[in-house]
Design a protein around this motif. Structure first.
Motif, short mmCIF file in Angstrom:
data_model
loop_
_atom_site.label_atom_id
_atom_site.label_comp_id
_atom_site.label_asym_id
_atom_site.label_seq_id
_atom_site.Cartn_x
_atom_site.Cartn_y
_atom_site.Cartn_z
N LEU A 140 -12.56 -1.96 -39.75
CA LEU A 140 -12.90 -2.95 -38.73
C LEU A 140 -14.32 -3.50 -38.85
CD1 LEU A 140 -11.37 -1.12 -35.62
CD2 LEU A 140 -10.44 -3.17 -36.71
N LEU A 141 -15.25 -2.70 -39.36
CA LEU A 141 -16.65 -3.10 -39.36
C LEU A 141 -16.87 -4.33 -40.24
CD1 LEU A 141 -19.39 -2.21 -38.19
CD2 LEU A 141 -19.75 -0.89 -40.29
N PRO A 142 -17.44 -5.40 -39.68
CA PRO A 142 -17.65 -6.63 -40.46
C PRO A 142 -18.93 -6.56 -41.28
CG PRO A 142 -18.38 -6.98 -38.22
CD PRO A 142 -17.83 -5.57 -38.27
N SER A 143 -19.08 -7.53 -42.14
CA SER A 143 -20.32 -7.65 -42.91
C SER A 143 -21.35 -8.44 -42.11
CB SER A 143 -20.04 -8.36 -44.23
OG SER A 143 -19.71 -9.73 -44.00
N ARG A 144 -22.60 -8.32 -42.50
CA ARG A 144 -23.64 -9.11 -41.87
C ARG A 144 -23.37 -10.60 -42.05
NH1 ARG A 144 -26.52 -4.89 -44.34
NH2 ARG A 144 -27.59 -3.51 -42.83
N GLU A 145 -22.87 -10.98 -43.21
CA GLU A 145 -22.57 -12.37 -43.50
C GLU A 145 -21.51 -12.92 -42.53
OE1 GLU A 145 -21.42 -14.53 -47.59
OE2 GLU A 145 -19.87 -13.22 -46.79
#
Length: 382
Positions: A206-211
């Motif tokens: 689930l954790l997204p990227s900073r981008e």
């Protein structure tokens, strides 16, 4: 009625009364969402409070000063007595909002709830694309949601959408906002995933990227300019990525209380996971005693409990030291500074997770199809 406790000194003046109540009517749910923040150990239907017990909770809550209640779960529509529960809250002058998946909401059921005093509906949506939505939810449900939105707006009730944002749907923010507009939502809550319960188990997926977060935030700003508040777009910050501790629930035991399906009362929905908290139960204690006197509600109130760097931080009156449940989930100690905060000595734990999520997602245009993540789905039941 709950039994009275022995007399006690008056409450400390610093403790203000609550104004909001989250009523978790049932942990049962037709969906199996991978981001569900309900506890992994769900409460059985046989242990749920009765209709009369919920009515007593609302009477006591109104006496404390509560004016608003979210009727939530799980799925509150699984309660056959939901209409009576709504009527009980309304009789106490409490504004009720139904927080629902939309599954099982028919025209006659909605009419009965509205007649009983229901004031608004918040509908969960997992994605603007039906197939993607159903993959995240773990079951076929998109058509039921679309129908529920149509029924709610036709009934003249305010409709809000709640969309939990994560790696698999952040890139679709434009389509999600367009869906909310098409369905007649007055408010769209874009809630970046909070990692508790089943969401914690699925954090890597689930954790997204900073981008992703930066791109979504830019599109959100464009939509806010374009829409000028209609519908309202609410952004719940991705604290892992931002490095800023969220002011969880406006502070521990400061604004609201959560009553679980079995009557246990928590300062926030995720506090059930904190060991040794010994949450009081409305079956045993009056709500007034729970709010003002119970050790659980006083444990992290104010600033005396805070360690450094929180104790000397100029933000302590704004973020209240961050989230106690998140501190425990990441460090095993609920009294530590929330590691999501960039000033926390444990922030490297969060930074490493976001670094890994960002490295795992190469740059690609928004229009490109996302890979389908694998989830550990919330168990059925309870």
């Amino acid at each position: 009625m709950t039994p009275p406790l022995p007399s006690a000194p008056p409450p400390a003046p610093a403790v203000a009364p609550p104004w909001a109540l989250l009523a978790e009517l049932s942990h049962g749910c037709p969906l199996r969402c991978a981001y569900c923040s309900n506890p992994v150990e769900l409460i059985s239907r046989s242990d749920e409070l009765t209709t009369s017990q919920w009515a007593d909770v609302f009477r006591q809550a109104a006496g404390l000063g509560v004016v608003q209640s979210h009727l939530s779960g799980g799925e509150p529509l699984l309660r056959r007595d939901l209409t009576a529960i709504v009527a009980a809250a309304d009789a106490c002058g409490i504004h009720t909002q139904l927080v629902t998946s939309g599954v099982g909401l028919g025209e006659r059921r909605l009419a009965a709830l509205t007649a009983a005093g229901l004031r608004s509906v918040q509908l969960s949506v997992q994605h603007a694309d039906p197939a993607a939505s159903e993959h995240i939810a773990g079951v076929r449900s998109f058509a039921a949601k679309e129908r529920a939105a149509r029924l709610v707006t036709a009934a003249g009730l305010p409709l809000g959408l709640n969309v939990v944002l994560h790696r698999a749907n952040l890139d679709a923010l434009d389509a999600i906002v367009e869906l909310g507009i098409a369905w007649g939502a007055e408010r769209i809550e874009l809630a970046n995933t909070q990692f508790y319960g089943w969401a914690l188990r699925n954090r890597d997926a689930l954790l997204p990227s900073r981008e992703q977060v930066a791109a979504a935030r830019a599109r959100l700003a464009a939509w806010r300019t374009r829409l000028a508040g209609r519908p309202e777009l609410l952004w719940v910050v991705p604290d892992y990525v931002d490095g800023t501790a969220k002011p969880c629930m406006g502070g521990w035991g400061a604004l609201s209380l959560t009553v679980a399906p079995d009557g246990r009362v928590h300062p926030c929905p995720a506090a059930v996971a904190l060991p040794g908290l010994e949450a009081p139960n409305v079956r045993d204690h009056p709500l007034e005693w729970i709010w003002y006197r119970s050790p659980a509600f006083n444990r992290y109130r104010g600033e005396a409990w805070m360690p450094e760097p929180c104790r000397g931080c100029e933000l302590r009156g704004r973020d209240f030291g961050g989230c106690r449940c998140q501190a425990h989930a990441l460090t095993g100690d609920a009294a530590r500074t929330d590691p999501a905060c960039s000033r926390s000595p444990d922030h490297h734990l969060v930074r490493a997770l976001v670094d890994r999520a960002s490295a795992a997602r190469p740059h690609r245009p928004v229009e490109a199809p996302a890979t389908v993540p694998e989830y550990t789905y919330r168990q059925e039941g309870p």
